[in-house]
Structures are given as structure tokens and as C-alpha cells.
Design a protein around this motif. Structure first.
Motif, PDB file in Angstrom:
ATOM      1  N   GLU A   1       0.525  -3.066   5.063  1.00 40.71           N
ATOM      2  CA  GLU A   1       1.230  -1.977   5.725  1.00 40.71           C
ATOM      3  C   GLU A   1       2.293  -2.487   6.688  1.00 40.71           C
ATOM      4  O   GLU A   1       3.381  -1.921   6.784  1.00 40.71           O
ATOM      5  CB  GLU A   1       0.224  -1.096   6.470  1.00 40.71           C
ATOM      6  CG  GLU A   1      -0.746  -0.345   5.567  1.00 40.71           C
ATOM      7  CD  GLU A   1      -1.770   0.450   6.365  1.00 40.71           C
ATOM      8  OE1 GLU A   1      -1.705   0.401   7.618  1.00 40.71           O
ATOM      9  OE2 GLU A   1      -2.624   1.097   5.741  1.00 40.71           O
TER      10      GLU A   1
ATOM     11  N   ASP B   1       2.095   4.703   1.454  1.00 46.49           N
ATOM     12  CA  ASP B   1       2.233   5.184   2.834  1.00 46.49           C
ATOM     13  C   ASP B   1       3.245   6.316   2.934  1.00 46.49           C
ATOM     14  O   ASP B   1       4.011   6.404   3.880  1.00 46.49           O
ATOM     15  CB  ASP B   1       2.655   4.033   3.758  1.00 46.49           C
ATOM     16  CG  ASP B   1       4.003   3.432   3.372  1.00 46.49           C
ATOM     17  OD1 ASP B   1       4.558   3.817   2.310  1.00 46.49           O
ATOM     18  OD2 ASP B   1       4.516   2.600   4.135  1.00 46.49           O
TER      19      ASP B   1
ATOM     20  N   PRO C   1       0.821  -1.217   0.000  1.00 44.86           N
ATOM     21  CA  PRO C   1       0.000   0.000   0.000  1.00 44.86           C
ATOM     22  C   PRO C   1       0.856   1.269   0.000  1.00 44.86           C
ATOM     23  O   PRO C   1       2.023   1.263   0.393  1.00 44.86           O
ATOM     24  CB  PRO C   1      -0.788  -0.128   1.300  1.00 44.86           C
ATOM     25  CG  PRO C   1       0.073  -0.962   2.187  1.00 44.86           C
ATOM     26  CD  PRO C   1       0.800  -1.910   1.296  1.00 44.86           C
TER      27      PRO C   1
ATOM     28  N   LYS D   1       5.417  -3.696   4.785  1.00 39.80           N
ATOM     29  CA  LYS D   1       6.162  -2.581   4.209  1.00 39.80           C
ATOM     30  C   LYS D   1       6.888  -1.795   5.301  1.00 39.80           C
ATOM     31  O   LYS D   1       8.039  -1.372   5.117  1.00 39.80           O
ATOM     32  CB  LYS D   1       5.207  -1.678   3.427  1.00 39.80           C
ATOM     33  CG  LYS D   1       5.912  -0.655   2.534  1.00 39.80           C
ATOM     34  CD  LYS D   1       4.895   0.104   1.698  1.00 39.80           C
ATOM     35  CE  LYS D   1       5.586   1.073   0.747  1.00 39.80           C
ATOM     36  NZ  LYS D   1       4.615   1.883  -0.021  1.00 39.80           N
ATOM     37  N   HIS D   2       6.235  -1.610   6.434  1.00 41.01           N
ATOM     38  CA  HIS D   2       6.881  -0.910   7.543  1.00 41.01           C
ATOM     39  C   HIS D   2       8.084  -1.716   8.049  1.00 41.01           C
ATOM     40  O   HIS D   2       9.137  -1.142   8.355  1.00 41.01           O
ATOM     41  CB  HIS D   2       5.885  -0.682   8.679  1.00 41.01           C
ATOM     42  CG  HIS D   2       6.484  -0.010   9.874  1.00 41.01           C
ATOM     43  ND1 HIS D   2       6.743   1.339   9.911  1.00 41.01           N
ATOM     44  CD2 HIS D   2       6.893  -0.516  11.085  1.00 41.01           C
ATOM     45  CE1 HIS D   2       7.278   1.641  11.080  1.00 41.01           C
ATOM     46  NE2 HIS D   2       7.381   0.534  11.803  1.00 41.01           N
TER      47      HIS D   2
END
Length: 670
Positions: free
Chosen positions: A513, A18, A16, A516-517
Motif C-alpha cells: 500500500e 485501494d 493491493p 502504491k500510495h
């Protein structure tokens, strides 16, 4: 709505937006529309888009989209489709490819070539064409890696006329760098440094067997690179001497039941001057100190060790507290400008990729150019040796040259001496297919045992700073761990794609999310210690001829690799020592990562299949590398190693090749 819109919506939930682009615009669309490698994925993604269209997926709120994707992952009928979606997303968003730098790499700060670097593309070496090959040479050397390249150097320097044959086509460094989907070490698709299709092998797994070809991933086919320079073209360059005990394993430890440990027919004292020559000719950067106390030497290294880094500082402090000796790893990389080539720029993708500034040393830019400079060595690329004949008055080698052009040419070349240095799989395959060798040829295939222990450290110490491994302790070789133990080194930096596809620590979200974080923040704290240890050889581990045929009609290699329980003892000992080191430096969540370094029976350190010895009943070659039962055929690669030490073997391959070359010259057949 179209399938493309449904697929885009799904991609953008796996990765996503961000603050950094979402997956579709960040590289996945380009991957899907341009990659020739996704034939496996298209049916799965097509089925997935139909499912999503039926659900009106692209019009749903993002939290509902996430809920549906989670449910599909748990659905046996859809799980494979979701797995394909994730993999394609990671490849598109986190893998460098030629001319492409997707958003994921920018987000992580990964620069394949450090900013401001002046890329150096070496001039190609002079070669001969098939039409220019002479009908007879003093010697034909098959393979241009550290063994074959060194033999060409020794023989041509002594006045012999040499034909050096390499199966790989000409490739620039640029073609061998910066492709995280096709690089030999990390390839998920056909590797650029592989032989390509038409070179099948049969890999045995217990009672089962699998046919693999040269255009399949290296993890299945084998990690040995097939290039001008062999593996030294794209290695990181760890250049160790074996310990004195490594040459006397059977005498030192005895033989566990069923194993085939053997002493070398030469010892460290005889090898020492050849190690010195190999370090000098190759160009090794290192430091005399704790890592060299048990390998006596007459001189220092030709270049100073590579400079320090945070990982070295962290582990060095821990080693000091534990009372362990430590030092910078000796590397065949220019730490300072040398031989007209610049120093290392510490790029983050050294292992498995060609150097952007030609600072990495291998046979391709050291011994082979020196052989060519004599004017007595002809280099023939894109040529495969298909048959070797030994005779009282002459040996012959049959070659097929120019396959990559689509117009292969058959050649037959005579020679006083033939030296085969094609690696521990291809060397016995060629000789066995030629009807040469005894029952020992092809047996005793072994590699090393590999252990990875991971944890998390704060602050990060290994984030995209090359060249790779930096610090080691040799205190656990022949000390405390059974059967010779192994060397412990810091874990090299891991490429973003590898981290995304297979996070090395538990608890990482599978996508979205959270994933990816973690890639942006948590990944940086992952750190580890890597162990390379002795593997106890077995006579049942071997290379034989298979029923499958290569593109020239020759039998492929049939490879079997068995594991002796003693080798597992080595693994356990290294894992315990590595964990102790990690705990000492304050790492949390310390745990061993299980699983082999490669799923193939042919690892990058494979050895032993033409082991040297005095007795033909227990060896395939003599101390001079001459194949038992022949007059003119020699071997000069890791196939000769009766045992393989517990460190990377390339320097020993080169040192032994210098020694074998001297023996060949001394006893040159009339």
C-alpha cells in the motif's frame, strides 16, 4: 490450491487494491501470460509459488500475508524470488506496451499520446532493393544519422550520385513509440531500436570483461539507436552550439597528467555558418538570449522556443535570484507547424520514442528526404557495411543486404569516396576490421559526465508534460567549474515504470500500500536538475577489435572506458551548482543521485574515436575527416570530435558534417 492462485495472492499484496485495481487484474496477469521476455522470471516465480503453497498463503489474512512476504524478503534463499515478483508486478502494472494501457498508468494519469491527438504516421521514404543497387556511385555513405544523412544531402545537392546505407530495417514510428519495456532509452528487454542478436561486443571493466549482444538492454549494450535517422529518430532534440572554448580545450586548460585533451583543427568562427545551416535544415526552436551570449550568431532560430511550463517558471525564478542567466532549451522540435508537419503535442514520452505527430526533427525527416528528392541519392535499408577498401582509382564497400528477410545478399559497390558515419563504436570497428587507419583510430573514446540532483517540491511541477527538458543555464560552462564545467537543465519527466522499479528518493516502501500510495502522490513531487559536463579523454579509453564474431564473421568491438580524475572534478562542480539551484527554489531533501547514466561503456554521446587533427601521430583523421593513410575514405560523425563540449553533440555533428562535405567536394579525388 493451484500455483496460479498463490501467485495471484502475492501479486495482489505487492500491488493491493485501494480504489484502483490490484496488480493481478490491473495488468500483471496479462504480462505473465503473454510476455515473451519472462524466461528469466519463471523459475523464480515457480519456486516462490511452491513456498507460498506450503504456507497456505492465499487463505491467510492480508496482514499475515504481508508479514510472510516481508520475512521472505529477508531470507537469503527467497530474496531473489521476491525481487522477481516485484519487478514483474511493476512491469505489468506501470509499463505501457503496444495496445495496452495498464491500470497503473490510468491511476497516474499517464497518457502516452494526449487525448484528442490525431496521430500522424509519415509515409515511408523511397528505397532501393539490393537488386537495384548500382555497381558504382560517386559516393557511398554508411549510416543515416545526423552525420551520414547530412553528407548525403551535401553531396547529392552538388550533383554527386550517392548510395546511403543504413543497417536498420524499415520501422514505422508506431513501432518505435509507447513500449516502455523495449524502448531504446528505457529498455529492460531487447530494445526495438537496437541491432538485435548477432552483434556481440566485449565491454571491459578494469581487469574483467563481459560479452553483451545487441538484443540485450541498452544500458548494457549502448544507448546509440540504430535506425533510419540514427539517434535523431527518437531523441528529445536538444540542439546546442558548442562554446568557442570547446574547440580549444588543450590550449585553454592544458592537459592533466595521462589525459589526451586536444584542440580541434577548426574553431568556432569557422563553424558558425555551418551551425546556422544545421539549425535551419534541421529545424530548431529556440530563443536568442542568455543561452546564446557566448556563442555569437548571425541570425536567430528558425522557430520560436517551446512554450513555458511550471518547471521552467520555478527554476527561472531561482536563477534570477542567484544572478544566473537562463533560457528555454533549443530543441529540434516543431514549436509551430513547419515543413508540412504539425507542432509538438507535448506527449510525456518524447525521449527514446518516435513522435506521435512527426513534430520531432531528425535526419530521417529533414536532410535524408532532401537528399532523396534530388533524384541522385539511393537509400538502402537493412544493409550492413562489412568491409571498406581504399584504392588509387576507386574505393569499394562490401555490403550484406536483406538480413531481416532471412535471405541476405552480398554486394560490392565501388565509389570515388566512402564516408563512414556509423557512430563512435561502429565507425572504428568497421575501419579497423577493414585494415584501415593508424594507431590513433579507436582511441580517446569519451562521452559526457552526467549528474542528477534530486529533491521534492510542492506543488508538483513536472508531472507528465513533455517534451522533456525545458530550461537551462550555461553559466557554469568555462566558468567556475574545472575543465570546462557543464550545462545545467531541469530533469525531464521520468516514466512510471522507472519510478516504480527504482524510486529516486529515499524512504519509499518497497511494495504494498505504501509503494502504491507513493506512486500516486509522492512521486509527483520528485524534481531535479541534471548536469551534462565535459569528459576528459584518455588514450586508454578505446574501441578495438574483439575475439567474438558477429553474424557475418567480423570481429565485434572491444570497448574500454576509463575515467580521469579531472572528469570527476567536473561532476562535483556540477553537483554543487545543481544543489544550489534546487535549494534556491525551495526543494527539500536535496541530494545527488549517484550512479552512471548508463552501465555501458558506449553511451549515447560517445565520441572521439576518429579524432580530427593535422598530425597523424595524434589524430586518426585530417580536418576534412579523411582517414589518415587513405585517399578516399572519410568519417563524418561524432568520432571526429577531439573533445565533445558539455552539451548534446548532435547539432555539432551535423554542422561539422556540412563542413566536411564542403571540404570533400573541394578536394574531390580524381
Amino acid at each position: 490450491m493451484t500455483g496460479t492462485e498463490q501467485l495471484r495472492a502475492a501479486v495482489d499484496r505487492v500491488v493491493p487494491a485501494d480504489g484502483w485495481p490490484a496488480g493481478w487484474s490491473g495488468g500483471v496477469e496479462h504480462h505473465l501470460t503473454t510476455s515473451p521476455d519472462l524466461g528469466w522470471a519463471r523459475p523464480l516465480l515457480g519456486s516462490l509459488t511452491q513456498r507460498l503453497a506450503g504456507l497456505g498463503f492465499d487463505a491467510l489474512p492480508t496482514d499475515e500475508q504481508d508479514r510472510l512476504l516481508t520475512g521472505l524478503e529477508a531470507d537469503p534463499d527467497a530474496a531473489a524470488e521476491l525481487a522477481a515478483l516485484r519487478r514483474v508486478c511493476w512491469e505489468g502494472y506501470y509499463a505501457a506496451r503496444p495496445g495496452l494501457h495498464p491500470a497503473g498508468l490510468q491511476m497516474l494519469g499517464f497518457e502516452p499520446v494526449p487525448a484528442g491527438t490525431r496521430v500522424v504516421e509519415p509515409d515511408p521514404l523511397p528505397t532501393v532493393t539490393a537488386a537495384q543497387v548500382a555497381p558504382r556511385y560517386d559516393a557511398v555513405v554508411v549510416g543515416s544519422g545526423p552525420g551520414g544523412g547530412t553528407l548525403a544531402r551535401v553531396l547529392s545537392a552538388a550533383g554527386k550520385h550517392v548510395l546511403l546505407v543504413e543497417r536498420a530495417r524499415p520501422m514505422t514510428n508506431a513501432e518505435l513509440r509507447g513500449d516502455h519495456l523495449h524502448g531504446k532509452r528505457n529498455a529492460v528487454y531487447s530494445p526495438s531500436a537496437g541491432p538485435g542478436p548477432g552483434h556481440p561486443r566485449v565491454a571491459e571493466h578494469g581487469e574483467d570483461s563481459t560479452v553483451v549482444d545487441g538484443d540485450q538492454s541498452a544500458s548494457r549494450y549502448g544507448l546509440n539507436a540504430m535506425l533510419l535517422g540514427g539517434g535523431t529518430r527518437i531523441w528529445q532534440g536538444m540542439s546546442w552550439r558548442f562554446m568557442p572554448e570547446d574547440f580549444t580545450m588543450a590550449s585553454t586548460y592544458g592537459n592533466p597528467e595521462g589525459a589526451s585533451l586536444a584542440d580541434w583543427p577548426v574553431g568556432y568562427e569557422e563553424m558558425e555558418p555551418y551551425y546556422e545551416r544545421a539549425e535551419t535544415e534541421l529545424g530548431v526552436a529556440g530563443e536568442v538570449g542568455a543561452l546564446t551570449t557566448r556563442t555569437p550568431r548571425r541570425s536567430g532560430y528558425p522557430m520560436p522556443a517551446m512554450g513555458t511550463e511550471p518547471a521552467r517558471e520555478l527554476l527561472a525564478a531561482g536563477a534570477e535570484r542567484l544572478g544566473w542567466g537562463w533560457g528555454p532549451i533549443p530543441l529540434a522540435i516543431n514549436s509551430v507547424p513547419s515543413e508540412g508537419r504539425p507542432a509538438c503535442v507535448r506527449c510525456p514520452q518524447c525521449v527514446g520514442h518516435a513522435c506521435p505527430v512527426a513534430a520531432k526533427n531528425g535526419s530521417h525527416n529533414t536532410v535524408v528526404p532532401r537528399a532523396l528528392a534530388t533524384g541522385r541519392c539511393d537509400l538502402l535499408l537493412d544493409a550492413e557495411a562489412v568491409h571498406v577498401t581504399d584504392g588509387a582509382g576507386s574505393a569499394t564497400v562490401r555490403l550484406v543486404a536483406g538480413a531481416s528477410t532471412g535471405q541476405p545478399v552480398a554486394l560490392e559497390v565501388g565509389a570515388d569516396v566512402v564516408v563512414v558515419a556509423a557512430g563512435a563504436v561502429e565507425t572504428p570497428r568497421l575501419l579497423l576490421a577493414s585494415g584501415l587507419g593508424n594507431d590513433q583510430l579507436g582511441r580517446h573514446l569519451h562521452d559526457h559526465r552526467f549528474v542528477t540532483v534530486l529533491g521534492q517540491v510542492d506543488p508538483p511541477v513536472k508531472d507528465f508534460r513533455g517534451p522533456g527538458h525545458s530550461i537551462a543555464t550555461r553559466d557554469h560552462e568555462h566558468a567556475g567549474i574545472p575543465w570546462g564545467g557543464g550545462v545545467l537543465v531541469d530533469l525531464m519527466g521520468i516514466l512510471p515504470l522507472t519510478m516504480a522499479m527504482d524510486p529516486p528518493v529515499a524512504g519509499v516502501p518497497a511494495w504494498g500500500e505504501g509503494h502504491k500510495h507513493w506512486m500516486r502522490e509522492g512521486r509527483r513531487r520528485v524534481f531535479g536538475v541534471f548536469g551534462i559536463g565535459q569528459e576528459v579523454p584518455l588514450p586508454t579509453s578505446r574501441v578495438r577489435l574483439a575475439d567474438v564474431r558477429d553474424r557475418w564473421g567480423r570481429p565485434g568491438a572491444r570497448i574500454r572506458k576509463d575515467t580521469h580524475p579531472a572528469s570527476l572534478e567536473v561532476e562535483r562542480g556540477m553537483a554543487e551548482a545543481a544543489a544550489r539551484w534546487m535549494v534556491e527554489v525551495g526543494a527539500v531533501g536535496v541530494a545527488r543521485r549517484h550512479g552512471s547514466a548508463t552501465a555501458s561503456a558506449a553511451g549515447e554521446h560517445s565520441s572521439g574515436t576518429a579524432r580530427m587533427g593535422e598530425d597523424p601521430r595524434t589524430s586518426a583523421t585530417g580536418p576534412d575527416g579523411r582517414l589518415h593513410g587513405t585517399r578516399r575514405v572519410h568519417v563524418a560523425d561524432a568520432s571526429l570530435h577531439p573533445t565533445n563540449g558539455s552539451v548534446n553533440p548532435a547539432l555539432t555533428v551535423m554542422a561539422n558534417a556540412f563542413r566536411v562535405g564542403d571540404r570533400i567536394l573541394r578536394d574531390w579525388p580524381g
